[in-house]
Write a protein that holds these residues in place. Structure first.
Motif, PDB file in Angstrom:
ATOM      1  N   LYS A 169      24.998   3.406  -3.815  1.00  0.00           N
ATOM      2  CA  LYS A 169      24.518   2.985  -5.127  1.00  0.00           C
ATOM      3  C   LYS A 169      23.195   3.650  -5.496  1.00  0.00           C
ATOM      4  O   LYS A 169      23.039   4.154  -6.604  1.00  0.00           O
ATOM      5  CB  LYS A 169      24.354   1.462  -5.130  1.00  0.00           C
ATOM      6  N   SER A 170      22.247   3.659  -4.568  1.00  0.00           N
ATOM      7  CA  SER A 170      20.933   4.211  -4.869  1.00  0.00           C
ATOM      8  C   SER A 170      20.217   4.565  -3.573  1.00  0.00           C
ATOM      9  O   SER A 170      20.713   4.292  -2.476  1.00  0.00           O
ATOM     10  CB  SER A 170      20.097   3.220  -5.687  1.00  0.00           C
ATOM     11  N   LEU A 171      19.049   5.166  -3.724  1.00  0.00           N
ATOM     12  CA  LEU A 171      18.257   5.608  -2.584  1.00  0.00           C
ATOM     13  C   LEU A 171      16.882   4.952  -2.649  1.00  0.00           C
ATOM     14  O   LEU A 171      16.186   5.051  -3.657  1.00  0.00           O
ATOM     15  CB  LEU A 171      18.111   7.135  -2.612  1.00  0.00           C
ATOM     16  N   LEU A 172      16.514   4.257  -1.566  1.00  0.00           N
ATOM     17  CA  LEU A 172      15.207   3.617  -1.465  1.00  0.00           C
ATOM     18  C   LEU A 172      14.285   4.509  -0.637  1.00  0.00           C
ATOM     19  O   LEU A 172      14.612   4.878   0.490  1.00  0.00           O
ATOM     20  CB  LEU A 172      15.332   2.242  -0.809  1.00  0.00           C
ATOM     21  N   GLU A 177      25.419  10.797   7.134  1.00  0.00           N
ATOM     22  CA  GLU A 177      25.849  10.455   8.487  1.00  0.00           C
ATOM     23  C   GLU A 177      25.375   9.062   8.928  1.00  0.00           C
ATOM     24  O   GLU A 177      26.114   8.322   9.555  1.00  0.00           O
ATOM     25  CB  GLU A 177      25.327  11.512   9.469  1.00  0.00           C
ATOM     26  N   LYS A 178      24.111   8.718   8.612  1.00  0.00           N
ATOM     27  CA  LYS A 178      23.522   7.482   9.138  1.00  0.00           C
ATOM     28  C   LYS A 178      22.963   6.546   8.073  1.00  0.00           C
ATOM     29  O   LYS A 178      22.484   5.458   8.389  1.00  0.00           O
ATOM     30  CB  LYS A 178      22.409   7.833  10.133  1.00  0.00           C
ATOM     31  N   SER A 179      22.988   6.973   6.818  1.00  0.00           N
ATOM     32  CA  SER A 179      22.476   6.176   5.689  1.00  0.00           C
ATOM     33  C   SER A 179      20.975   5.939   5.771  1.00  0.00           C
ATOM     34  O   SER A 179      20.450   5.084   5.066  1.00  0.00           O
ATOM     35  CB  SER A 179      23.207   4.820   5.583  1.00  0.00           C
ATOM     36  N   GLU A 180      20.261   6.698   6.602  1.00  0.00           N
ATOM     37  CA  GLU A 180      18.816   6.566   6.664  1.00  0.00           C
ATOM     38  C   GLU A 180      18.204   7.848   7.206  1.00  0.00           C
ATOM     39  O   GLU A 180      18.884   8.667   7.837  1.00  0.00           O
ATOM     40  CB  GLU A 180      18.395   5.371   7.529  1.00  0.00           C
ATOM     41  N   TRP A 181      16.907   8.032   6.922  1.00  0.00           N
ATOM     42  CA  TRP A 181      16.185   9.219   7.386  1.00  0.00           C
ATOM     43  C   TRP A 181      14.705   8.898   7.428  1.00  0.00           C
ATOM     44  O   TRP A 181      14.205   8.104   6.631  1.00  0.00           O
ATOM     45  CB  TRP A 181      16.430  10.397   6.442  1.00  0.00           C
ATOM     46  N   ALA A 182      14.000   9.494   8.360  1.00  0.00           N
ATOM     47  CA  ALA A 182      12.548   9.326   8.434  1.00  0.00           C
ATOM     48  C   ALA A 182      11.933  10.652   8.842  1.00  0.00           C
ATOM     49  O   ALA A 182      12.485  11.382   9.681  1.00  0.00           O
ATOM     50  CB  ALA A 182      12.167   8.228   9.431  1.00  0.00           C
ATOM     51  N   GLY A 183      10.801  10.979   8.224  1.00  0.00           N
ATOM     52  CA  GLY A 183      10.132  12.229   8.549  1.00  0.00           C
ATOM     53  C   GLY A 183       8.895  12.428   7.701  1.00  0.00           C
ATOM     54  O   GLY A 183       8.574  11.629   6.817  1.00  0.00           O
ATOM     55  N   GLU A 184       8.198  13.524   7.964  1.00  0.00           N
ATOM     56  CA  GLU A 184       6.984  13.853   7.217  1.00  0.00           C
ATOM     57  C   GLU A 184       7.325  14.807   6.083  1.00  0.00           C
ATOM     58  O   GLU A 184       8.148  15.709   6.245  1.00  0.00           O
ATOM     59  CB  GLU A 184       5.946  14.503   8.141  1.00  0.00           C
ATOM     60  N   LEU A 185       6.676  14.600   4.934  1.00  0.00           N
ATOM     61  CA  LEU A 185       6.871  15.453   3.766  1.00  0.00           C
ATOM     62  C   LEU A 185       5.524  15.782   3.151  1.00  0.00           C
ATOM     63  O   LEU A 185       4.633  14.939   3.112  1.00  0.00           O
ATOM     64  CB  LEU A 185       7.742  14.759   2.708  1.00  0.00           C
ATOM     65  N   THR A 219       0.821  -1.212   0.000  1.00  0.00           N
ATOM     66  CA  THR A 219       0.000   0.000   0.000  1.00  0.00           C
ATOM     67  C   THR A 219       0.852   1.257   0.000  1.00  0.00           C
ATOM     68  O   THR A 219       0.352   2.340  -0.292  1.00  0.00           O
ATOM     69  CB  THR A 219      -0.916   0.015   1.232  1.00  0.00           C
ATOM     70  N   ASP A 220       2.137   1.130   0.318  1.00  0.00           N
ATOM     71  CA  ASP A 220       3.037   2.282   0.334  1.00  0.00           C
ATOM     72  C   ASP A 220       3.604   2.540  -1.053  1.00  0.00           C
ATOM     73  O   ASP A 220       3.776   1.612  -1.859  1.00  0.00           O
ATOM     74  CB  ASP A 220       4.205   2.046   1.299  1.00  0.00           C
ATOM     75  N   ALA A 221       3.911   3.805  -1.318  1.00  0.00           N
ATOM     76  CA  ALA A 221       4.627   4.151  -2.547  1.00  0.00           C
ATOM     77  C   ALA A 221       6.099   3.804  -2.352  1.00  0.00           C
ATOM     78  O   ALA A 221       6.724   4.256  -1.392  1.00  0.00           O
ATOM     79  CB  ALA A 221       4.472   5.635  -2.856  1.00  0.00           C
ATOM     80  N   ILE A 222       6.647   2.974  -3.234  1.00  0.00           N
ATOM     81  CA  ILE A 222       8.044   2.552  -3.131  1.00  0.00           C
ATOM     82  C   ILE A 222       8.797   3.075  -4.349  1.00  0.00           C
ATOM     83  O   ILE A 222       8.429   2.788  -5.490  1.00  0.00           O
ATOM     84  CB  ILE A 222       8.157   1.026  -3.025  1.00  0.00           C
ATOM     85  N   LEU A 223       9.843   3.852  -4.096  1.00  0.00           N
ATOM     86  CA  LEU A 223      10.634   4.465  -5.151  1.00  0.00           C
ATOM     87  C   LEU A 223      12.091   4.087  -4.951  1.00  0.00           C
ATOM     88  O   LEU A 223      12.566   3.961  -3.822  1.00  0.00           O
ATOM     89  CB  LEU A 223      10.550   5.991  -5.123  1.00  0.00           C
ATOM     90  N   VAL A 224      12.799   3.917  -6.048  1.00  0.00           N
ATOM     91  CA  VAL A 224      14.249   3.765  -6.007  1.00  0.00           C
ATOM     92  C   VAL A 224      14.829   4.830  -6.936  1.00  0.00           C
ATOM     93  O   VAL A 224      14.364   4.993  -8.067  1.00  0.00           O
ATOM     94  CB  VAL A 224      14.706   2.359  -6.449  1.00  0.00           C
ATOM     95  N   CYS A 226       7.800   9.502   5.214  1.00  0.00           N
ATOM     96  CA  CYS A 226       8.855   9.001   4.326  1.00  0.00           C
ATOM     97  C   CYS A 226       9.946   8.302   5.131  1.00  0.00           C
ATOM     98  O   CYS A 226      10.395   8.816   6.162  1.00  0.00           O
ATOM     99  CB  CYS A 226       9.454  10.161   3.526  1.00  0.00           C
ATOM    100  N   ARG A 227      10.358   7.115   4.640  1.00  0.00           N
ATOM    101  CA  ARG A 227      11.508   6.404   5.209  1.00  0.00           C
ATOM    102  C   ARG A 227      12.508   6.203   4.072  1.00  0.00           C
ATOM    103  O   ARG A 227      12.210   5.512   3.092  1.00  0.00           O
ATOM    104  CB  ARG A 227      11.077   5.056   5.783  1.00  0.00           C
ATOM    105  N   ALA A 228      13.656   6.841   4.203  1.00  0.00           N
ATOM    106  CA  ALA A 228      14.676   6.801   3.155  1.00  0.00           C
ATOM    107  C   ALA A 228      15.872   5.982   3.631  1.00  0.00           C
ATOM    108  O   ALA A 228      16.312   6.121   4.776  1.00  0.00           O
ATOM    109  CB  ALA A 228      15.127   8.218   2.788  1.00  0.00           C
ATOM    110  N   THR A 229      16.384   5.131   2.750  1.00  0.00           N
ATOM    111  CA  THR A 229      17.529   4.276   3.080  1.00  0.00           C
ATOM    112  C   THR A 229      18.529   4.330   1.935  1.00  0.00           C
ATOM    113  O   THR A 229      18.152   4.194   0.763  1.00  0.00           O
ATOM    114  CB  THR A 229      17.091   2.819   3.297  1.00  0.00           C
ATOM    115  N   LEU A 230      19.797   4.511   2.281  1.00  0.00           N
ATOM    116  CA  LEU A 230      20.859   4.519   1.279  1.00  0.00           C
ATOM    117  C   LEU A 230      21.290   3.079   0.990  1.00  0.00           C
ATOM    118  O   LEU A 230      21.662   2.338   1.895  1.00  0.00           O
ATOM    119  CB  LEU A 230      22.057   5.334   1.781  1.00  0.00           C
ATOM    120  N   ILE A 231      21.213   2.684  -0.280  1.00  0.00           N
ATOM    121  CA  ILE A 231      21.598   1.335  -0.692  1.00  0.00           C
ATOM    122  C   ILE A 231      23.041   1.371  -1.189  1.00  0.00           C
ATOM    123  O   ILE A 231      23.414   2.248  -1.972  1.00  0.00           O
ATOM    124  CB  ILE A 231      20.678   0.805  -1.810  1.00  0.00           C
ATOM    125  N   ARG A 232      23.849   0.404  -0.728  1.00  0.00           N
ATOM    126  CA  ARG A 232      25.256   0.355  -1.124  1.00  0.00           C
ATOM    127  C   ARG A 232      25.529  -0.898  -1.952  1.00  0.00           C
ATOM    128  O   ARG A 232      24.834  -1.907  -1.819  1.00  0.00           O
ATOM    129  CB  ARG A 232      26.169   0.379   0.107  1.00  0.00           C
TER     130      ARG A 232
END
Length: 646
Positions: A245-248, A210-218, A153-158, A232-238
């Motif tokens: 490499k990319s951002l999830l 700094e932490k390869s991840e972030w969470a917050g409201e947008l 049900t969530d929007a998933i972007l890479v 939004c929950r953002a994770t740096l992919i290596r």
């Protein structure tokens, strides 16, 4: 000591009519350490029977046999066992026949005059099959994962490191309206924010480093330009080497939930306002009385300084009360800002003393210089009010209510005792009463929505659950300590923002004008008189208009001489926004300051109406002069406001 798993023998179907050749092939396999089980057939019937009975890893076939043709065997194998590699080992195959066999599905052919190629050819065929199976498994796994992502049900972007979208699931299509084909390879900031990234994007980038991840409201925009709120929950992919490499991005749409929460919070605030109404009416009358009396005294007495001071204090007091009630009722906060909880605590102490029964004594304490927190003032004000009202209800015969703010450092051991708590620096606000206390059997229930021990019509049971939710949304936690007959203390902890307070500066003199001409538009005559007097006393030339039509007429007559317009936002016939639009059609470069109540009028003035500044009523002479000077110094209007907001 581990034992290596035994190798499984390769199952080979050998289509060959010559017994010597069959023996030769088996001996070559053994000599080359190819462990195999051989199944020999010579006729079409034997081949079909073998393929029906079991599965083979590879088929080796002669090309020419007295009773059967190898090419026919290839056709049968393609039909009955299409995944099994088929290769020829023949002494009679020519170049044309070899090409035809490869075209029809054979994986290789080996001439019997060069038998040493056979075993490597078999091994290569087996490797090809294995690689093909792995590829199929990977593709199947990818398809299954894609199906699962599409069902989410969530929007998933890479996105790649240049913010270009590389993956966009079906829920993203549903939430935002764009199809994957429309957005792939495009910048997600341009797509979801129309090229105007909010400040949280900078926070996200910093957190990624700094932490390869972030969470917050947008707050983002759909294809139809409709706002949508997401968690939004953002994770740096290596990659395998640890390089970015990319951002999830996983975005949860909570637009409707947020709207329901705001409606719920407003209803709860309005419920709390009922507690204040009688006290506010009484206090507002007390604030207005010195003004009315003072005006009469001024007419008769030459000793004006003390009277003027009393009028000023009373007027400010009345204005502050109205502003607090309006802000609290509307809940106009939208963005977190630095807040001094010490100020909120003092304001709440004043309201408690003004509105609560006189047999309840309220004391406000502060533990030194209190750190700032990042938050929304209205909800935090609501938490304080909820806790104070509960304390009042717990002391029907009177008692003491203590409100305190202090700096606290929470260590890991302490944080482990409370859900949602993390080690760090906090501002702790406590509300303690000397009332009846909370029985132990009720302690686990008090934060449940709609749970209340009050009688019908005296409470909805939403106060504490709302308060706990507000504190959690601010990254803090709430604890309670109570004993029956000895009172209750609620403490809520909010993450602190520690920074040095700027050194106190000597008040600067009020800015003077240089003869600029200002048009003041307001339907209240007293406002026109006060604004005109203040501006003329500090070097400005002033024109006044009581409505929008009069302002338009004046600007038509004196467009070259008028440098600035100050207009009220709420006027009959033509409001401030319509007036400003008409004035700019006459003189596109005219600078305009909007005046009105804070909240929705401020948002409209600085947003849709594109005013150059907003002046909150009631304003002081200092605010009026500083706002006018700032706007005049900023140059001509160019279609974007400068953000001056008082």
């Amino acid at each position: 000591m581990s034992v290596a798993a035994p190798k499984k023998p390769v199952h080979i179907l050998h289509l060959e009519d010559d017994e010597n050749d069959r023996i030769l092939v088996r001996e070559m396999a053994a000599a080359n350490d190819l462990e195999a089980e051989w199944f020999a057939v010579q006729t079409r019937a034997d081949l079909e029977s073998a393929l029906r009975q079991r599965k083979f890893d590879v088929i080796v076939s002669d090309y020419s046999m007295p009773s059967f043709n190898g090419l026919s065997g290839l056709m049968i194998a393609r039909e009955m066992a299409p995944e099994t590699p088929f290769l020829f080992f023949s002494g009679t195959i020519g170049e044309e026949s070899a090409v035809e066999s490869l075209r029809n599905g054979a994986v290789d052919y080996v001439i019997k005059s060069r038998p040493q190629r056979l075993i490597p050819a078999i091994r290569q065929a087996l490797r090809t099959v294995e690689e093909k199976m792995l590829l199929q498994q990977t593709e199947q796994k990818n398809r299954e994962q894609a199906e699962l992502l599409d069902k989410a049900t969530d929007a998933i972007l890479v996105c790649d490191l240049a913010n270009r979208i590389t993956y966009w699931n079906r829920s993203a299509e549903r939430i935002y309206g764009w199809t994957a084909e429309e957005v792939v390879e495009k910048d997600f900031v341009k797509i979801l924010f129309q090229g105007k990234p909010p400040t949280q994007i900078l926070e996200m980038k910093k957190s990624m480093q700094e932490k390869s991840e972030w969470a917050g409201e947008l707050q983002q925009l759909t294809k139809d330009n409709k706002p949508v709120l997401v968690q939004c929950r953002a994770t740096l992919i290596r990659n395998a080497n640890g390089q970015p490499k990319s951002l999830l991005l996983i975005n949860t749409d909570f637009t409707e939930r947020k709207q329901l929460e705001e409606q719920f919070m407003r209803s709860q605030r309005l419920e709390s306002l009922g507690v204040l109404i009688s006290g506010i009416a009484h206090d507002l009358n007390n604030a207005l009385a010195p003004i009315l009396i003072g005006v009469d005294i001024l007419r008769r007495s030459p000793e004006k300084d003390d009277v003027l001071k009393t009028i000023e204090v009373s007027a400010k007091r009345g204005a502050d009360m109205v502003k607090q009630v309006l802000t609290f009722a509307r809940g106009s906060d939208s963005n977190k800002t630095p807040i001094r909880m010490e100020s909120l605590v003092k304001e709440m102490g004043k309201i408690v003393n003004d509105t609560f029964p006189k047999n309840i004594h309220c004391e406000v304490k502060s533990g030194g210089e209190i750190w700032n927190i990042m938050g929304l003032a209205t909800p935090l004000y609501q938490v304080l009010l909820n806790l104070c009202v509960n304390a009042r209800d717990a002391m029907p015969d009177g008692g003491s209510l203590t409100i305190m703010a202090e700096n606290v450092s929470v260590d890991a051991e302490t944080a482990a005792r409370y859900p949602d708590a993390k080690p760090g620096d906090y501002v702790c606000v406590s509300v303690a009463d000397t009332g009846m206390g909370i029985p132990p059997e009720q302690m686990e229930k008090i934060f449940r929505p709609f749970y209340t021990t009050k009688g019908p019509g005296k409470g909805t049971g939403l106060g504490l659950s709302t308060s706990a939710n507000i504190i959690k949304n601010h990254g803090g936690f709430l604890v309670v300590d109570s004993a029956v007959g000895h009172g209750t203390e609620f403490k809520f902890y909010l993450p602190a923002v520690i920074e040095r307070s700027p050194a106190s500066a000597t008040p600067s003199p009020l800015p003077m004008g240089n003869g600029e001409s200002i048009l003041v538009v307001d339907d209240e005559a007293i406002v026109l008189v006060i604004a005109r007097t203040a501006l003329e006393n500090y070097g400005y030339r002033v024109l006044t208009a009581t409505n929008g039509l009069e302002a338009i007429s004046l600007l038509n007559e004196r467009s070259k001489s008028i440098d600035l317009v100050i207009t009220d936002m709420a006027m009959p016939l033509m409001d401030g926004a319509v007036t400003a639009s008409a004035l700019r059609r006459i003189k596109p470069g005219i600078k305009i300051i909007a005046a009105g109540e804070s909240g929705t009028e401020a948002a409209d003035a600085m947003g849709q109406s594109e005013m150059d500044a907003f002046l909150a009523k009631p304003f002081t002479v200092e605010k009026l002069l500083k706002t006018a000077q700032a706007v005049l110094k900023n140059g001509s209007h160019n279609g974007s406001h400068n953000g001056v907001h008082n």
